[in-house]
Design an enzyme around this catalytic site. Structure first.
Site, PDB file in Angstrom:
ATOM      1  N   LYS A  71       1.198   3.896  -3.109  1.00 45.33           N
ATOM      2  CA  LYS A  71       0.741   5.275  -2.899  1.00 45.33           C
ATOM      3  C   LYS A  71       1.857   6.260  -3.246  1.00 45.33           C
ATOM      4  CE  LYS A  71      -2.684   6.676  -1.543  1.00 45.33           C
ATOM      5  NZ  LYS A  71      -3.931   7.066  -2.264  1.00 45.33           N
ATOM      6  N   TYR A  91       0.832  -1.198   0.000  1.00 41.93           N
ATOM      7  CA  TYR A  91       0.000   0.000   0.000  1.00 41.93           C
ATOM      8  C   TYR A  91       0.873   1.257   0.000  1.00 41.93           C
ATOM      9  CZ  TYR A  91      -3.092   3.695   1.699  1.00 41.93           C
ATOM     10  OH  TYR A  91      -3.776   4.868   1.840  1.00 41.93           O
TER      11      TYR A  91
END
Length: 330
Positions: free
Chosen positions: A142, A138
């Site tokens: 990102k 994640y």
């Protein structure tokens, strides 16, 4: 000003779209669940359904808008890298390319301070303190999505990225609902000594930061911004405040960090072997998040965006609890 808000069926995107309508902006929304944006359509938003993984749809969404607030993306502590890459990087690439082809003036990208997290204590993190390696897919995706956004500057797109920490308020499904569920089953314990301080952000304060990003002058462009309430608090004080408000027994059990981390590793291993690889209720990363000090320096946002958080954490928590009681009763 006409804007597009992606991810409007989610918590942050939906709350900002509603706020933007209240400010008199012309708002187009996109999201995965039509029923979740009905309240926005009733307030005057234009809804265009579809999946942002389709570049043609992204171009249609960006037609005749002045700015895009990109809130769509994949979140979580568990999952395959390729799924996070699709939800965070590929979707963002499609939106960036659509902005350029449709000559959108500005893009405000919702990023995450999870990119800083390396499993250690951090106090007063600045925007430059990005680790060389990322702890989780994640965080990695990102950050990569951010780089895609900033890369579009050379082609004329005005860009900003916000990194809000622990956003809460009415509609928050990511933080406290899971903790409440675990505590009702007697599975929640304070990790370590329970004194670690963290930042939270009222969704109302984030709304103001997003609006400021849409209106900011040239000096604010091309930068990433930490966003929080600016007042770090002990994490477990916050958790127990919510427990009291929701009339759930407070968390009083303590679990040594080493033991909690080991349990997370075992739980992850079992879930990885289980058919479908379900998300573990306890993970190593989750135990680190619940044990570490993690606070942000928001001076850049204060300076360039005139960001001045007005809504305190306890007000945001009261808002969440009042909303969650209604959801719980259904």
């Amino acid at each position: 000003m006409k804007i597009l808000v992606t991810g409007a069926s989610g918590f942050i995107g939906g709350r900002f779209a509603r706020f933007a309508l209240e400010q008199g902006l012309d708002v187009r929304v996109n999201g995965r669940r039509a029923e979740s944006v009905e309240h926005l359509v009733r307030r005057g938003a234009e809804f265009i359904p579809g999946d942002l993984s389709d570049p043609e749809l992204a171009r249609e969404l960006c037609r005749d808008v002045d700015a895009v607030v990109h809130c769509a993306g994949s979140v979580g502590l568990w999952g395959r890298y390729q799924d996070f890459h699709l939800g965070n990087v590929q979707l963002t690439e499609n939106v960036v390319e659509a902005c350029l082809k449709q000559k959108v003036r500005r893009m405000v990208h919702l990023s995450s301070p999870s990119i800083y997290f390396d499993g250690r204590d951090h106090v007063g993190l600045t925007e430059e303190q990005v680790p060389k390696r990322f702890k989780h897919p994640y965080a990695a995706t990102k950050y990569l999505a951010e780089q895609k956004v900033f890369g579009a500057q050379e082609f004329g797109l005005e860009v900003l990225a916000l990194r809000p920490r622990f956003v809460t308020g009415a509609g928050d499904m990511s933080i406290f609902p899971r903790l409440l569920k675990m505590q009702r089953k007697g599975r929640l314990a304070i990790v370590g000594n329970g004194l670690n301080k963290v930042d939270f952000t009222s969704v109302q304060n984030l709304n103001e930061a997003l609006l400021s990003s849409l209106l900011a002058t040239d000096s604010a462009l091309g930068k990433a911004y930490n966003i929080s309430n600016g007042t770090p608090v002990p994490l477990w004080d916050v958790v127990n405040y919510v427990m009291r408000k929701m009339e759930v027994p407070q968390v009083r059990r303590y679990r040594p960090y080493g033991l909690a981390y080991s349990l997370g590793a075992v739980n992850e291993g079992l879930c990885a072997l289980w058919p479908g690889s379900p998300e573990p209720t306890v993970s190593r990363l989750g135990m680190q998040v619940m044990n570490r000090n993690f606070t942000l320096d928001i001076s850049r946002a204060r300076h360039y965006l005139d960001y001045d958080p007005q809504v305190g954490l306890w007000t945001a928590l009261d808002e969440f609890c009042a909303w969650w009681r209604v959801q719980d009763a259904r």
